[in-house]
Design a protein around this motif. Structure first.
Motif, PDB file in Angstrom:
ATOM      1  N   LEU A 117       0.826  -1.195   0.000  1.00  0.00           N
ATOM      2  CA  LEU A 117       0.000   0.000   0.000  1.00  0.00           C
ATOM      3  C   LEU A 117       0.867   1.253   0.000  1.00  0.00           C
ATOM      4  CD1 LEU A 117      -2.422  -1.196   2.811  1.00  0.00           C
ATOM      5  CD2 LEU A 117      -2.835  -1.303   0.342  1.00  0.00           C
ATOM      6  N   ARG A 118       0.684   2.095  -1.019  1.00  0.00           N
ATOM      7  CA  ARG A 118       1.417   3.348  -1.072  1.00  0.00           C
ATOM      8  C   ARG A 118       0.910   4.290   0.009  1.00  0.00           C
ATOM      9  NH1 ARG A 118       2.096   7.620  -6.049  1.00  0.00           N
ATOM     10  NH2 ARG A 118      -0.172   7.559  -6.008  1.00  0.00           N
ATOM     11  N   ALA A 327      -8.163  -0.404   8.348  1.00  0.00           N
ATOM     12  CA  ALA A 327      -8.095   0.301   7.071  1.00  0.00           C
ATOM     13  C   ALA A 327      -7.143  -0.395   6.112  1.00  0.00           C
ATOM     14  CB  ALA A 327      -7.658   1.744   7.301  1.00  0.00           C
ATOM     15  N   LEU A 328      -6.011  -0.875   6.608  1.00  0.00           N
ATOM     16  CA  LEU A 328      -5.015  -1.499   5.729  1.00  0.00           C
ATOM     17  C   LEU A 328      -5.549  -2.783   5.098  1.00  0.00           C
ATOM     18  CD1 LEU A 328      -1.711  -0.992   7.771  1.00  0.00           C
ATOM     19  CD2 LEU A 328      -2.846   0.549   6.160  1.00  0.00           C
ATOM     20  N   HIS A 329      -6.307  -3.545   5.855  1.00  0.00           N
ATOM     21  CA  HIS A 329      -6.897  -4.772   5.289  1.00  0.00           C
ATOM     22  C   HIS A 329      -7.865  -4.427   4.160  1.00  0.00           C
ATOM     23  CE1 HIS A 329      -5.352  -8.000   7.902  1.00  0.00           C
ATOM     24  NE2 HIS A 329      -5.339  -7.093   8.862  1.00  0.00           N
ATOM     25  N   LEU A 330      -8.681  -3.404   4.375  1.00  0.00           N
ATOM     26  CA  LEU A 330      -9.606  -2.991   3.319  1.00  0.00           C
ATOM     27  C   LEU A 330      -8.848  -2.423   2.128  1.00  0.00           C
ATOM     28  CD1 LEU A 330     -12.460  -2.521   2.262  1.00  0.00           C
ATOM     29  CD2 LEU A 330     -12.513  -0.364   3.554  1.00  0.00           C
ATOM     30  N   HIS A 335     -10.082  -2.722  -5.004  1.00  0.00           N
ATOM     31  CA  HIS A 335      -9.426  -2.432  -6.273  1.00  0.00           C
ATOM     32  C   HIS A 335      -9.189  -0.944  -6.462  1.00  0.00           C
ATOM     33  CE1 HIS A 335      -9.277  -1.699 -10.687  1.00  0.00           C
ATOM     34  NE2 HIS A 335      -8.452  -2.713 -10.610  1.00  0.00           N
ATOM     35  N   ASN A 336     -10.073  -0.092  -5.950  1.00  0.00           N
ATOM     36  CA  ASN A 336      -9.966   1.346  -6.186  1.00  0.00           C
ATOM     37  C   ASN A 336      -9.289   2.077  -5.027  1.00  0.00           C
ATOM     38  OD1 ASN A 336     -12.351   0.779  -4.649  1.00  0.00           O
ATOM     39  ND2 ASN A 336     -13.138   2.836  -5.084  1.00  0.00           N
ATOM     40  N   PHE A 337      -8.395   1.397  -4.317  1.00  0.00           N
ATOM     41  CA  PHE A 337      -7.569   2.078  -3.322  1.00  0.00           C
ATOM     42  C   PHE A 337      -6.626   3.051  -4.019  1.00  0.00           C
ATOM     43  CE2 PHE A 337      -3.265   2.048  -1.452  1.00  0.00           C
ATOM     44  CZ  PHE A 337      -3.521   2.760  -0.289  1.00  0.00           C
ATOM     45  N   GLY A 338      -6.446   4.251  -3.391  1.00  0.00           N
ATOM     46  CA  GLY A 338      -5.564   5.251  -3.963  1.00  0.00           C
ATOM     47  C   GLY A 338      -4.270   5.419  -3.206  1.00  0.00           C
ATOM     48  N   ILE A 339      -4.356   5.880  -1.964  1.00  0.00           N
ATOM     49  CA  ILE A 339      -3.171   6.118  -1.141  1.00  0.00           C
ATOM     50  C   ILE A 339      -3.609   6.138   0.310  1.00  0.00           C
ATOM     51  CG2 ILE A 339      -3.326   8.650  -1.133  1.00  0.00           C
ATOM     52  CD1 ILE A 339      -0.236   8.671  -1.606  1.00  0.00           C
ATOM     53  N   TYR A 357       0.997  -5.311  11.211  1.00  0.00           N
ATOM     54  CA  TYR A 357       1.229  -4.473  10.035  1.00  0.00           C
ATOM     55  C   TYR A 357       2.609  -3.827  10.120  1.00  0.00           C
ATOM     56  CZ  TYR A 357      -0.315  -0.221  12.642  1.00  0.00           C
ATOM     57  OH  TYR A 357      -0.460   0.818  13.527  1.00  0.00           O
ATOM     58  N   ALA A 358       3.191  -3.566   8.950  1.00  0.00           N
ATOM     59  CA  ALA A 358       4.560  -3.069   8.904  1.00  0.00           C
ATOM     60  C   ALA A 358       4.698  -1.996   7.832  1.00  0.00           C
ATOM     61  CB  ALA A 358       5.526  -4.220   8.616  1.00  0.00           C
ATOM     62  N   PHE A 359       5.589  -1.051   8.115  1.00  0.00           N
ATOM     63  CA  PHE A 359       5.906   0.040   7.194  1.00  0.00           C
ATOM     64  C   PHE A 359       7.336  -0.156   6.705  1.00  0.00           C
ATOM     65  CE2 PHE A 359       7.753   4.327   6.582  1.00  0.00           C
ATOM     66  CZ  PHE A 359       6.901   4.823   5.608  1.00  0.00           C
ATOM     67  N   ALA A 360       7.508  -0.223   5.380  1.00  0.00           N
ATOM     68  CA  ALA A 360       8.839  -0.406   4.797  1.00  0.00           C
ATOM     69  C   ALA A 360       8.870   0.213   3.415  1.00  0.00           C
ATOM     70  CB  ALA A 360       9.196  -1.896   4.721  1.00  0.00           C
ATOM     71  N   ASP A 361       9.927   0.951   3.126  1.00  0.00           N
ATOM     72  CA  ASP A 361      10.124   1.572   1.815  1.00  0.00           C
ATOM     73  C   ASP A 361       8.923   2.417   1.394  1.00  0.00           C
ATOM     74  OD1 ASP A 361      12.644   0.331   1.549  1.00  0.00           O
ATOM     75  OD2 ASP A 361      11.692  -1.500   0.797  1.00  0.00           O
ATOM     76  N   GLY A 362       8.334   3.116   2.372  1.00  0.00           N
ATOM     77  CA  GLY A 362       7.232   4.008   2.067  1.00  0.00           C
ATOM     78  C   GLY A 362       5.918   3.319   1.810  1.00  0.00           C
TER      79      GLY A 362
END
Length: 404
Positions: A117-118, A327-330, A335-339, A357-362
């Protein structure tokens, strides 16, 4: 399977969070975020006095039916307190259902539509040099997109520009009374295009830049700002005008092609109906926590998709890791997730709510633990009790209250 216990936990590991914990007769637990910043105890009362008694003995697998029961059955619908309470129940039920299935929640929502996820991070500064340093810091952390908020000459404090600890991290203050900020729309409108120009000159045309006007402009002022920013190609202009006046977005749309994002204070799909069907916005910004849960936010995403509008859930520090994970699971499944906005949490909050959940490389990923992938350390939570807190109040130079 039946729900046999429902517990509301309030904790303040740097700021206040409200969590609903449901337990079944088979020992399966589920968590839901019910945090409403500045009005936390109102939701606690709604849950403990009105909702929890309705949950004991119910089948936790009846997620849709329970949502309709709490929304329609109370007669008094909508509003942030009601919808935050319903959201906590709905999210906790999805957590239980996915744990029983032995799957991460996104698998029950249709499986992944993407690998990661961006995100965008927050850059802010009291002046341009400080803002440019903040953008550099966000890029060094890997963020592929940045929201830029700047102090305005002549104004003592401005939304989105935090007091820092000296190394760039925001200092979060609990307040017994609201902080009073001051505001000058003309000064802001003169200043912000120059901010975009300076950031573009420093970082080039490819970096996605976002900006939040935080409901402070009239439709005409918002149209002017959207038009003035067009040359700098913002990723979006957020909450450019209070959307209770939905006709105002028509004026903004007529005068600019700047993408528009809105909805973090919306509570139901009905708030969006005209904005989506008339294609007056490009991104919907509601959070799981304030929109009634995963169930209605998924429906909003599906509705928005028919009009090429994307989902971009609100992700501030005052949504707990439970709400963030939901929110991250959704996001991963839709399909229409943006950012995804990702402000992160304090280290202590991360200890109270350990998560998969993890944050890596933005980018973010919800992880593959069954359910939401978030736990609650109740002992540590109890060591950090609720502290009275308010959001700021905004006043114009003449002393009158303005939108914050």
């Amino acid at each position: 399977m039946k729900i046999v216990d429902a517990k509301v936990v309030v904790t303040s590991p740097g700021r206040n969070f409200v969590t609903l914990k449901l337990t079944t007769d088979e020992g399966v637990t589920g968590l839901g975020d019910a945090t409403l910043n500045g009005r936390e105890l109102a939701v606690v009362g709604y849950l403990e006095e009105h909702v929890v008694p309705l949950l004991i003995g119910r089948d936790p697998h009846r997620v849709e039916d329970t949502w309709q029961y709490l929304y329609r059955g109370a007669y008094w619908r909508r509003g942030p307190v009601t919808m935050a309470a319903i959201a906590a129940v709905d999210t906790a039920l999805w957590d239980i259902k996915a744990k029983v299935a032995g799957l991460p929640l996104y698998q029950l929502l249709g499986g992944p539509s993407r690998e990661r996820l961006r995100t965008y991070g927050h850059a802010n500064g009291r002046d341009l040099p400080e803002l440019l340093d903040s953008v550099r810091a966000r890029l060094a952390e890997g963020y592929p997109a940045v929201r830029i908020q700047s102090g305005v000459p002549g104004l003592e404090s401005v939304y989105g520009v935090h007091v820092t600890d000296g190394v760039g991290a925001p200092v979060l203050h609990q307040r017994a009374l609201p902080l009073v900020e001051n505001w000058d729309t003309d000064a802001y409108l003169r200043h912000i295009p120059g901010v975009f120009e300076a950031v573009r000159a420093e970082f080039g045309p490819e970096l996605p830049l976002l900006h939040d006007a935080h409901h402070r402009l009239t439709p005409n002022q918002a149209a002017r700002l959207a038009r003035d920013l067009e040359a700098y190609r913002p990723y979006w202009l957020e909450d450019c005008t209070p959307a209770e006046n939905q006709e105002g977005l028509r004026l903004v749309r007529r005068h600019s092609t700047t993408p528009l994002a809105i909805g973090e204070v919306f509570n139901t799909l009905h708030d969006y109906q005209a904005l989506i069907t008339e294609q007056l916005i490009d991104y919907v910004r509601s959070s799981v926590t304030h929109f009634g849960g995963v169930t209605p936010l998924r429906k909003l995403f599906d509705f928005a998709a028919q009009y090429q509008v994307k989902g971009a859930p609100h992700g501030p520090e005052d949504i707990s890791p439970v709400g963030t994970a939901a929110a991250l699971h959704l996001d991963l499944a839709a399909h229409n997730f943006g950012i995804q906005e990702y402000a992160g949490h304090t280290p202590l909050t991360e200890e109270v709510f350990p998560h998969a959940y993890a944050f890596a490389d933005g980018h973010l990923h919800p992880g593959d633990e069954p359910g939401l992938g978030v736990e609650l350390d109740e002992g540590l939570a109890a060591a950090h009790p609720y502290e009275p807190a308010y959001l700021p109040v905004n006043r114009l130079k003449d002393g009158s209250v303005h939108d914050w």
